[in-house]
Design an enzyme around this catalytic site. Structure first.
Site, PDB file in Angstrom:
ATOM      1  N   GLU A 227      31.929  39.432  36.337  1.00 48.42           N
ATOM      2  CA  GLU A 227      33.136  39.010  35.637  1.00 48.42           C
ATOM      3  C   GLU A 227      32.831  37.650  35.036  1.00 48.42           C
ATOM      4  OE1 GLU A 227      36.363  37.248  37.656  1.00 48.42           O
ATOM      5  OE2 GLU A 227      37.850  38.053  36.288  1.00 48.42           O
TER       6      GLU A 227
ATOM      7  N   ASP B 143      44.394  41.509  36.881  1.00 46.90           N
ATOM      8  CA  ASP B 143      44.775  40.173  36.399  1.00 46.90           C
ATOM      9  C   ASP B 143      45.512  40.253  35.068  1.00 46.90           C
ATOM     10  OD1 ASP B 143      41.554  38.838  37.392  1.00 46.90           O
ATOM     11  OD2 ASP B 143      43.459  38.866  38.500  1.00 46.90           O
TER      12      ASP B 143
ATOM     13  N   ASP C  72      32.624  38.181  41.099  1.00 44.78           N
ATOM     14  CA  ASP C  72      33.835  37.483  40.641  1.00 44.78           C
ATOM     15  C   ASP C  72      33.457  36.146  39.977  1.00 44.78           C
ATOM     16  OD1 ASP C  72      36.831  37.394  40.896  1.00 44.78           O
ATOM     17  OD2 ASP C  72      36.358  35.547  41.961  1.00 44.78           O
TER      18      ASP C  72
END
Ligand code: TEU
Ligand code: CA
Length: 545
Positions: free
Chosen positions: A246, A321, A196
């Site tokens: 990410e 998201d 992340d």
């Protein structure tokens, strides 16, 4: 560094909205086991599970209280083991979400820091109070990126929610902790890891105000990201696992370097530039018009430069998201099937590893919530208030949330057309999309549904090297049509897509390519193709004979 991920198709499960099995209105691990055969039927090779660790759920689990735990909301280690075994039976690998840029402020490390333990204060980024916030940086969820702790007379950094305190990777103890966490989950049968906002972990030495931005230029793609990841992966022994980073607000060059086997560490990376083309002046919360020529141009640039640099991309149009792409990139009201299958063709024929986000395979759309009480996402609720303070009317603020809210991608999967879509026997944590016509049961019963188109695309990848790892070459694009080829050895495929409501005659560049060789149709979202025109939202993949 293996490269089996080049033939993989990966499926993202946003656990809390996937399938509730214990009747609390929240998806859980048992629910994944229940529905896994359908994911296997699609042809999926690996599932990425959103965080299910102990968490107070301020950011739906991305605020981790204990990295080596399972929150009772989602299950326990017994059900996780059954999931791993069931997945293994179906030849599906498991990828977990490693939220290593920040921990929850409920984590015992942070609690010890709050109690004055200097060693644990050095796990985070605390700054002495000098009468003002240390810098003018903004949190990505709105407001200051610093939170004052009265009892310590210090501030700590939180690039996201104030309950998500950024970790200090300059402290070698953080590396030790993260190595231990990766080993813990690898020992439980996990063979994939998503990291992340991993390009934010290398913070600067000097913290200074940003007078031209929100501070991200000081903490994004810091100098030690690859150094940290290289040590982390080798000490944790995860080189043979599938890893994806990410990347927040990165560049093509940086993304390529992180994923080039020669000097990078990640197998692949998520970038978001193609999902920001309708941001007005780059601002997520200013709704602009979709600019398809810019969209295709960005895709072409990323494909060409990442390829030239020896990197590898994770391709996706949806995630937890993002609003549903189907509601964003064209006329899905009149061309629901055609647009959904064109977006799928684009994603699955790009050079990179394709990701299917739960529900896109049945054509899920944004829910168009009108009532602010239907929104649950902390970022959306913060920005609703911010927009009102900026002078937006409630209607305009709601209109913006309808376009931008992360909740758009978080509505529960509809497994049938019943009230709660057979997602849960209880009231779901977030309202189910009221359009019951888009549901799994109907999709499975219709051999011409979007589901079976995805299944065919995924099958094609498995049997065509040109799709798995072929060279990308642009043929043509404008603000409606995008044409490119993928070639490996003597195999070549041509991809033609019309992202408009018009019937378009093919231009010379494309006609020339088609006339140079004989082609057979591999997949087409219309019945016919006459080599001269594309129907509205027609996408077709041709294989050179
Ligand atoms: O996302 C980070 C991220 O880039 C998005 O949240 C984006 O910054 C935000 O939507 C503003 O546009 C990761 C996770 O995917 C997200 O769910 C978490 O909220 C976030 O990190 C913090 O862990
Ligand atoms: Ca549940």
């Amino acid at each position: 560094m293996q490269n089996k991920f080049k033939k993989y198709t990966i499926y993202q499960i946003y656990l809390r909205s996937f399938q509730d099995n214990n009747g609390d209105g929240i998806g859980d691990l048992e629910g994944v086991i229940q529905r896994l055969p359908l994911i296997s039927q699609l042809g999926i090779d690996l599932i990425w599970l959103s965080p299910f660790y102990r968490s107070h759920q301020y950011d739906n689990g991305y605020d981790v209280d204990d990295y080596k735990s399972i929150d009772p909301l989602f299950g326990d280690f017994e059900v996780f083991e059954r999931l791993v075994n069931k997945a293994k039976e179906l030849n599906i690998a498991i990828m977990l979400d490693m939220v290593f840029n920040h921990s929850s402020t409920h984590h015992e490390w942070f609690q010890k820091a709050l109690n004055g333990d200097k060693d644990y204060q050095d796990y985070y980024i605390f700054k002495d109070n000098e009468g003002h916030v240390p810098t003018n940086w903004e949190s990505k969820f709105g407001g200051s990126a610093w939170k004052y702790v009265d009892s310590l007379d210090k501030y700590y950094l939180h690039l996201f929610h104030e309950k998500q305190a950024d970790l200090n990777w300059k402290n070698p103890k953080i590396m030790d902790e993260m190595v231990d966490i990766l080993k813990f989950w690898k020992d439980k049968g996990v063979t994939g890891f998503r990291f992340d906002v991993v390009n934010l972990i290398s913070k600067p030495d000097v913290y200074e105000d940003d007078f031209i931005g929100d501070g991200r230029r000081f903490y994004t793609d810091g100098p030690n990201v690859t150094k940290y990841l290289s040590e982390l992966f080798s000490r944790a022994g995860i080189e043979d696992c599938v890893t994806v980073g990410e990347l927040s607000s990165t560049t093509i060059e940086k993304s390529t370097n992180y994923t080039n086997p020669k000097n990078g560490t990640l197998d692949m990376a998520f970038n978001f530039h193609h999902l920001k083309v309708d941001y007005k002046d780059g601002d997520k919360w200013s709704v602009g018009n979709m600019d398809l020529e810019k969209f295709f141009s960005l895709l072409d640039e990323w494909q060409s430069k990442v390829q030239a640099g020896g990197g590898w991309s994770a391709w996706f149009m949806n995630n937890h998201d993002q609003p549903r792409a189907l509601s964003r990139y064209g006329d899905d009201i009149n061309y629901h099937y055609e647009l959904a299958t064109s977006l799928a063709t684009l994603t699955h024929l790009m050079r990179g590893t394709p990701y299917v986000y739960q529900g896109e395979e049945i054509g899920m759309r944004n829910p168009n919530y009108d009532d602010i009480n239907d929104y649950k996402d902390v970022e959306s609720l913060n920005y609703y208030d911010i927009l009102i303070k900026r002078g937006y009317s409630e209607n305009d603020a709601i209109y913006t949330l309808k376009q931008r809210s992360r909740d758009n991608g978080r509505t529960p999967i509809r497994w049938d057309d019943s009230e709660n879509g057979d997602f849960s026997d209880a009231t779901p944590w977030i309202k189910v999309n009221q359009d019951a016509s888009i549901n799994y049961l109907d999709a499975l019963e219709d051999e011409n549904s979007i589901f079976y188109y995805y299944k065919k695309l995924i099958d094609l990848r498995k049997s065509h090297l040109a799709i798995q790892d072929g060279k990308y070459e642009n043929i043509y694009f404008d603000d409606k049509i995008y044409a490119f080829s993928r070639s490996k050895d003597d195999e070549k495929v041509i991809v033609l897509m019309n992202f408009s409501t018009e019937e378009l005659t093919l231009g010379n560049q494309i006609v020339k390519v088609l006339n140079d060789n004989e082609y057979e149709v591999l997949i087409n979202n219309y019945e016919e193709f006459d080599n001269t025109r594309l129907r509205p939202y027609q996408s077709i993949v041709l294989l050179r004979r």
